[in-house]
Design a protein around this motif. Structure first.
Motif, PDB file in Angstrom:
ATOM      1  N   LEU A  56       0.854  -1.187   0.000  1.00 52.41           N
ATOM      2  CA  LEU A  56       0.000   0.000   0.000  1.00 52.41           C
ATOM      3  C   LEU A  56       0.890   1.237   0.000  1.00 52.41           C
ATOM      4  CD1 LEU A  56      -2.536  -1.305   2.612  1.00 52.41           C
ATOM      5  CD2 LEU A  56      -3.093  -0.790   0.241  1.00 52.41           C
ATOM      6  N   CYS A  57       0.546   2.218  -0.808  1.00 51.57           N
ATOM      7  CA  CYS A  57       1.390   3.402  -0.988  1.00 51.57           C
ATOM      8  C   CYS A  57       1.446   4.220   0.297  1.00 51.57           C
ATOM      9  CB  CYS A  57       0.855   4.239  -2.143  1.00 51.57           C
ATOM     10  SG  CYS A  57       1.841   5.715  -2.501  1.00 51.57           S
ATOM     11  N   CYS A  58       2.653   4.574   0.713  1.00 46.66           N
ATOM     12  CA  CYS A  58       2.809   5.346   1.948  1.00 46.66           C
ATOM     13  C   CYS A  58       2.467   6.820   1.745  1.00 46.66           C
ATOM     14  CB  CYS A  58       4.230   5.200   2.485  1.00 46.66           C
ATOM     15  SG  CYS A  58       5.501   5.895   1.403  1.00 46.66           S
ATOM     16  N   ILE A  59       2.197   7.223   0.508  1.00 50.28           N
ATOM     17  CA  ILE A  59       1.799   8.598   0.248  1.00 50.28           C
ATOM     18  C   ILE A  59       0.283   8.723   0.186  1.00 50.28           C
ATOM     19  CG2 ILE A  59       1.908  10.520  -1.402  1.00 50.28           C
ATOM     20  CD1 ILE A  59       4.454   9.977   0.214  1.00 50.28           C
ATOM     21  N   CYS A  60      -0.358   7.914  -0.647  1.00 53.80           N
ATOM     22  CA  CYS A  60      -1.807   8.060  -0.833  1.00 53.80           C
ATOM     23  C   CYS A  60      -2.622   7.004  -0.094  1.00 53.80           C
ATOM     24  CB  CYS A  60      -2.151   8.029  -2.326  1.00 53.80           C
ATOM     25  SG  CYS A  60      -1.936   6.396  -3.085  1.00 53.80           S
ATOM     26  N   GLY A  61      -1.977   5.896   0.318  1.00 56.26           N
ATOM     27  CA  GLY A  61      -2.685   4.865   1.060  1.00 56.26           C
ATOM     28  C   GLY A  61      -3.388   3.816   0.214  1.00 56.26           C
ATOM     29  N   GLN A  62      -3.281   3.905  -1.114  1.00 57.95           N
ATOM     30  CA  GLN A  62      -3.954   2.963  -2.002  1.00 57.95           C
ATOM     31  C   GLN A  62      -3.034   1.810  -2.400  1.00 57.95           C
ATOM     32  OE1 GLN A  62      -7.409   3.081  -3.374  1.00 57.95           O
ATOM     33  NE2 GLN A  62      -7.344   4.130  -1.394  1.00 57.95           N
ATOM     34  N   PRO A  63      -3.599   0.668  -2.844  1.00 55.83           N
ATOM     35  CA  PRO A  63      -2.773  -0.486  -3.229  1.00 55.83           C
ATOM     36  C   PRO A  63      -1.816  -0.163  -4.375  1.00 55.83           C
ATOM     37  CG  PRO A  63      -5.073  -1.125  -2.989  1.00 55.83           C
ATOM     38  CD  PRO A  63      -5.043   0.360  -2.922  1.00 55.83           C
ATOM     39  N   VAL A  64      -0.627  -0.769  -4.299  1.00 50.38           N
ATOM     40  CA  VAL A  64       0.383  -0.639  -5.344  1.00 50.38           C
ATOM     41  C   VAL A  64       0.449  -1.954  -6.103  1.00 50.38           C
ATOM     42  CG1 VAL A  64       2.780  -0.094  -5.867  1.00 50.38           C
ATOM     43  CG2 VAL A  64       1.703   0.892  -3.834  1.00 50.38           C
ATOM     44  N   TYR A  65       0.317  -1.907  -7.410  1.00 50.56           N
ATOM     45  CA  TYR A  65       0.329  -3.123  -8.229  1.00 50.56           C
ATOM     46  C   TYR A  65       1.647  -3.247  -8.987  1.00 50.56           C
ATOM     47  CZ  TYR A  65      -4.576  -3.177  -6.942  1.00 50.56           C
ATOM     48  OH  TYR A  65      -5.744  -3.196  -6.221  1.00 50.56           O
ATOM     49  N   ARG A  66       1.694  -4.120  -9.934  1.00 49.86           N
ATOM     50  CA  ARG A  66       2.933  -4.389 -10.668  1.00 49.86           C
ATOM     51  C   ARG A  66       3.509  -3.100 -11.239  1.00 49.86           C
ATOM     52  NH1 ARG A  66       2.415  -9.317 -14.882  1.00 49.86           N
ATOM     53  NH2 ARG A  66       4.657  -8.851 -15.012  1.00 49.86           N
ATOM     54  N   LEU A  67       4.842  -3.031 -11.215  1.00 46.66           N
ATOM     55  CA  LEU A  67       5.566  -1.915 -11.805  1.00 46.66           C
ATOM     56  C   LEU A  67       5.229  -0.572 -11.157  1.00 46.66           C
ATOM     57  CD1 LEU A  67       5.115  -2.986 -15.547  1.00 46.66           C
ATOM     58  CD2 LEU A  67       7.063  -3.470 -14.048  1.00 46.66           C
ATOM     59  N   GLY A  68       4.714  -0.625  -9.933  1.00 49.11           N
ATOM     60  CA  GLY A  68       4.357   0.608  -9.234  1.00 49.11           C
ATOM     61  C   GLY A  68       3.110   1.273  -9.783  1.00 49.11           C
ATOM     62  N   TRP A  69       2.279   0.491 -10.510  1.00 50.35           N
ATOM     63  CA  TRP A  69       1.082   1.061 -11.109  1.00 50.35           C
ATOM     64  C   TRP A  69      -0.008   1.210 -10.059  1.00 50.35           C
ATOM     65  CZ3 TRP A  69       1.591   3.653 -15.263  1.00 50.35           C
ATOM     66  CH2 TRP A  69       0.483   4.033 -16.029  1.00 50.35           C
ATOM     67  N   HIS A  70      -0.944   2.103 -10.316  1.00 52.97           N
ATOM     68  CA  HIS A  70      -1.958   2.464  -9.327  1.00 52.97           C
ATOM     69  C   HIS A  70      -3.286   1.725  -9.500  1.00 52.97           C
ATOM     70  CE1 HIS A  70      -2.260   4.985 -12.893  1.00 52.97           C
ATOM     71  NE2 HIS A  70      -3.563   4.994 -12.681  1.00 52.97           N
ATOM     72  N   SER A  71      -3.442   0.979 -10.583  1.00 52.78           N
ATOM     73  CA  SER A  71      -4.666   0.198 -10.779  1.00 52.78           C
ATOM     74  C   SER A  71      -4.299  -1.218 -11.205  1.00 52.78           C
ATOM     75  CB  SER A  71      -5.578   0.850 -11.832  1.00 52.78           C
ATOM     76  OG  SER A  71      -4.921   0.930 -13.084  1.00 52.78           O
ATOM     77  N   ASP A  72      -5.203  -2.143 -10.977  1.00 52.82           N
ATOM     78  CA  ASP A  72      -4.928  -3.561 -11.225  1.00 52.82           C
ATOM     79  C   ASP A  72      -5.224  -3.899 -12.691  1.00 52.82           C
ATOM     80  OD1 ASP A  72      -4.390  -6.225 -10.979  1.00 52.82           O
ATOM     81  OD2 ASP A  72      -6.205  -6.707  -9.842  1.00 52.82           O
ATOM     82  N   LEU A  73      -4.321  -3.522 -13.574  1.00 51.46           N
ATOM     83  CA  LEU A  73      -4.505  -3.820 -14.995  1.00 51.46           C
ATOM     84  C   LEU A  73      -4.498  -5.318 -15.276  1.00 51.46           C
ATOM     85  CD1 LEU A  73      -2.139  -1.158 -16.630  1.00 51.46           C
ATOM     86  CD2 LEU A  73      -4.617  -1.011 -16.276  1.00 51.46           C
ATOM     87  N   TRP A  74      -3.852  -6.072 -14.404  1.00 52.20           N
ATOM     88  CA  TRP A  74      -3.643  -7.492 -14.648  1.00 52.20           C
ATOM     89  C   TRP A  74      -4.746  -8.365 -14.061  1.00 52.20           C
ATOM     90  CZ3 TRP A  74      -0.311  -3.750 -13.215  1.00 52.20           C
ATOM     91  CH2 TRP A  74       0.641  -3.384 -14.159  1.00 52.20           C
ATOM     92  N   GLY A  75      -5.619  -7.754 -13.268  1.00 55.40           N
ATOM     93  CA  GLY A  75      -6.813  -8.447 -12.800  1.00 55.40           C
ATOM     94  C   GLY A  75      -6.602  -9.547 -11.797  1.00 55.40           C
ATOM     95  N   ASN A  76      -5.459  -9.581 -11.127  1.00 55.74           N
ATOM     96  CA  ASN A  76      -5.267 -10.650 -10.133  1.00 55.74           C
ATOM     97  C   ASN A  76      -5.669 -10.216  -8.729  1.00 55.74           C
ATOM     98  OD1 ASN A  76      -3.169  -8.972  -9.336  1.00 55.74           O
ATOM     99  ND2 ASN A  76      -1.571 -10.243 -10.254  1.00 55.74           N
ATOM    100  N   GLY A  77      -5.952  -8.913  -8.545  1.00 53.53           N
ATOM    101  CA  GLY A  77      -6.456  -8.434  -7.262  1.00 53.53           C
ATOM    102  C   GLY A  77      -5.452  -8.439  -6.137  1.00 53.53           C
ATOM    103  N   THR A  78      -4.184  -8.667  -6.444  1.00 55.10           N
ATOM    104  CA  THR A  78      -3.168  -8.772  -5.400  1.00 55.10           C
ATOM    105  C   THR A  78      -2.154  -7.648  -5.531  1.00 55.10           C
ATOM    106  OG1 THR A  78      -3.376 -11.179  -5.417  1.00 55.10           O
ATOM    107  CG2 THR A  78      -1.423 -10.253  -4.358  1.00 55.10           C
ATOM    108  N   PRO A  79      -2.019  -6.789  -4.529  1.00 59.48           N
ATOM    109  CA  PRO A  79      -0.991  -5.746  -4.576  1.00 59.48           C
ATOM    110  C   PRO A  79       0.409  -6.354  -4.548  1.00 59.48           C
ATOM    111  CG  PRO A  79      -2.648  -5.270  -2.896  1.00 59.48           C
ATOM    112  CD  PRO A  79      -2.855  -6.687  -3.327  1.00 59.48           C
TER     113      PRO A  79
END
Length: 245
Positions: free
Chosen positions: A111-134
Motif C-alpha cells: 500500500l502506498c505510503c503517500i496516498c494509502g492505495q494499493p500498489v500493483y505491478r511496476l508501481g502502477w496504481h490500478s490492477d490492470l492485470w486483474g489478479n487483485g493482489t498488490p
C-alpha cells in the motif's frame, strides 16, 4: 570513429529489444508509446513507467491527490510537526503532510505510503492485470513518487509549469524570463496557520499544481519581502499578546 548518433541508435536498438522481451502481456499503452519516443529508450518496463511519470508530473500530481482523496484522512489524524527520528512527522510546515508515513497510520507493504492505495505491478496504481493482489514488495506508486518530488522541490517542474502558463508571468502577465521562479500562491506558512484543520486530501493541493505558479524573479522577490514583513508583524503581535496581563 563512432558518432554520438550512431552510439545512440545502437544503444536504443538494444534497449528496445530488451524492453520488448521484458514487457508483460498487459502494459499501459501510453507508457509504451512514451518510452519508444524517448531520445534514450528505457530498457525495462519499470524504467519506462518511471520515465512516463517524470515527463507528466502535473498528471502525476492530479492522480496522487485523487488517490489520497479515495483513501481519505485516517481517523484521529491531525497535522502535526515533530523532530524525533522515526516519528514519520515532518520537522517543518514546508513538507507536505503524509499521515500514511506515520507509524500509527501506516498501512504496510503493498500500500502506498503517500496516498494509502494499493500498489500493483511496476508501481502502477490500478490492477490492470486483474489478479487483485498488490505488490507486497512495494510501498510507493510510481506516480506518487513523481508527485512527491514536485511537492518537495517544485522548482524542478519549472519548465512544465512555464508551458502550462504559456510562458507568461502568473502575477504580471508579462513574458517569463529564464530566471523565473516557482512560487506558492498561498504561502506555506499561511497554510500552516490558517488551513491546517482542512481535510488531508485538500491540504495536499497547497503543495500541488493548484497552488503553484511561475513568476519572474523580481515579482517573486517583492512577494517574498511582503510575506516576510507579514510574518514579522504576526510574531510581534503574538509576543505582545503574551506580554499583556
Amino acid at each position: 570513429m563512432t558518432t554520438t548518433s550512431e552510439w545512440r541508435d545502437a544503444r536504443n536498438e538494444q534497449a528496445r529489444a530488451r524492453l520488448q522481451r521484458a514487457l508483460p502481456p498487459i502494459f499501459p499503452a501510453p507508457v509504451l508509446q512514451h518510452a519508444l519516443s524517448r531520445p534514450l529508450i528505457p530498457p525495462t518496463p519499470r524504467l519506462a513507467v518511471e520515465s512516463y511519470w517524470r515527463s507528466h508530473i502535473l498528471r502525476a500530481d492530479r492522480l496522487a491527490r485523487a488517490l489520497a482523496a479515495r483513501s481519505g484522512q485516517p481517523e484521529g489524524w491531525i497535522w502535526r510537526l515533530g523532530v524525533e527520528k522515526g516519528s514519520g512527522l515532518a520537522s517543518t510546515f514546508r513538507m507536505p503532510p503524509s499521515p500514511y508515513r506515520e507509524p500509527e497510520h501506516a498501512r504496510g507493504r503493498g500500500l502506498c505510503c503517500i496516498c494509502g492505495q494499493p500498489v500493483y505491478r511496476l508501481g502502477w496504481h490500478s490492477d490492470l492485470w486483474g489478479n487483485g493482489t498488490p505488490n507486497r514488495n512495494a510501498s510507493w506508486h510510481s506516480a506518487c513518487v513523481a508527485a512527491w518530488k514536485l511537492w518537495v522541490a517544485p522548482s524542478d517542474g519549472v519548465k512544465i509549469l512555464k508551458t502550462r502558463q504559456r510562458h507568461r508571468c502568473a502575477s504580471s502577465g508579462k513574458r517569463l524570463f529564464k530566471t523565473a521562479e516557482v512560487d506558492h500562491r498561498v504561502p506555506l506558512y499561511r497554510v500552516w496557520r490558517e488551513h491546517r484543520g482542512e481535510p488531508w486530501p485538500v491540504l495536499l493541493g497547497y503543495w500541488g499544481s493548484p497552488n503553484l505558479q511561475v513568476v519572474n524573479r523580481v515579482v517573486h522577490v517583492a512577494k517574498c519581502g511582503e510575506e516576510a514583513r507579514e510574518r514579522s508583524r504576526l510574531r510581534q503581535a503574538a509576543a505582545t499578546d503574551e506580554c499583556d496581563p
